[in-house]
Design an enzyme around this catalytic site. Structure first.
Site, PDB file in Angstrom:
ATOM      1  CB  CYS A   1      -1.120  -0.101   1.048  1.00 45.22           C
ATOM      2  SG  CYS A   1      -0.244  -0.026   2.846  1.00 45.22           S
TER       3      CYS A   1
ATOM      4  CG  HIS B   1      -4.167  -0.609   4.208  1.00 50.89           C
ATOM      5  ND1 HIS B   1      -3.282  -1.178   3.488  1.00 50.89           N
ATOM      6  CD2 HIS B   1      -4.971  -0.301   3.446  1.00 50.89           C
ATOM      7  CE1 HIS B   1      -3.939  -1.537   2.143  1.00 50.89           C
ATOM      8  NE2 HIS B   1      -4.902  -0.690   2.020  1.00 50.89           N
TER       9      HIS B   1
ATOM     10  CG  HIS C   1      -6.889  -0.010  -0.916  1.00 50.63           C
ATOM     11  ND1 HIS C   1      -6.617  -1.153  -0.199  1.00 50.63           N
ATOM     12  CD2 HIS C   1      -7.986   0.029  -1.378  1.00 50.63           C
ATOM     13  CE1 HIS C   1      -7.908  -1.773  -0.263  1.00 50.63           C
ATOM     14  NE2 HIS C   1      -8.858  -0.934  -1.114  1.00 50.63           N
TER      15      HIS C   1
END
Length: 171
Positions: free
Chosen positions: A81, A132, A144
């Protein structure tokens, strides 16, 4: 040291620095360490500016769509990510971000969910010490690298993401 040991060490470093663990000793005062990174982005003045940004972000999505998630990865064979955010920000805005989620979370200006605009970063707590990051698009959607489906677009109101939302920042 054999090449095999060197390669294993190198892969271990990549895994440790990617999208994942978050250093709990970070603070906003450490932003000074990243003075080469921008602390805030130019104000988006019009719907036309947002439209251009969205066009660029969706174009990047088309290029990266489906690339598998790989912790520590930063290529089309696998990406995590924070690397995706770094690559997209460099290509879209000409802005160089740090490589890890923890360092990216220390940049910019924190904003509320209802202030989100295209290009803002959204952060989630996905585990006790893991984080994240994604890039906000529009209509509560973000780009993402998902651990389950690779590079994708998800909705922030999805139960999984809604329950793990941490913060948003404008770079």
């Amino acid at each position: 040291m054999t090449f095999k040991h060197f390669l294993i060490g190198l892969l271990s470093i990549g895994i440790l620095t990617g999208c994942g663990t978050f250093s709990s000793n970070s603070s906003n005062s450490s932003n000074k360490a990243f003075s080469r990174f921008p602390q805030s982005s130019p104000d988006i003045k019009s719907d036309a500016d947002i439209s251009v940004i969205l066009d660029r972000l969706y174009a990047h999505y088309q290029q990266w769509k489906g690339v598998p998630y790989r912790l520590g990865g930063d290529h089309r064979s696998g990406i995590d990510c924070s690397a995706l955010v770094k690559v997209v920000y460099q290509s879209t805005f000409g802005v160089t971000l740090p490589r890890t989620t923890g360092l990216q979370a220390q940049l910019g200006v924190e904003i509320s969910r209802n202030e989100l605009k295209a290009g803002d970063l959204v952060f989630f707590r996905t585990g006790k010490r893991t984080r994240h990051v994604g890039i906000y698009l529009e209509d509560k959607k973000f780009l993402h690298a998902s651990t389950s489906v690779g590079v994708t677009i998800s909705h922030m109101e999805n139960t999984y993401w809604r329950n793990r939302y941490w913060k948003s920042v404008r770079i």
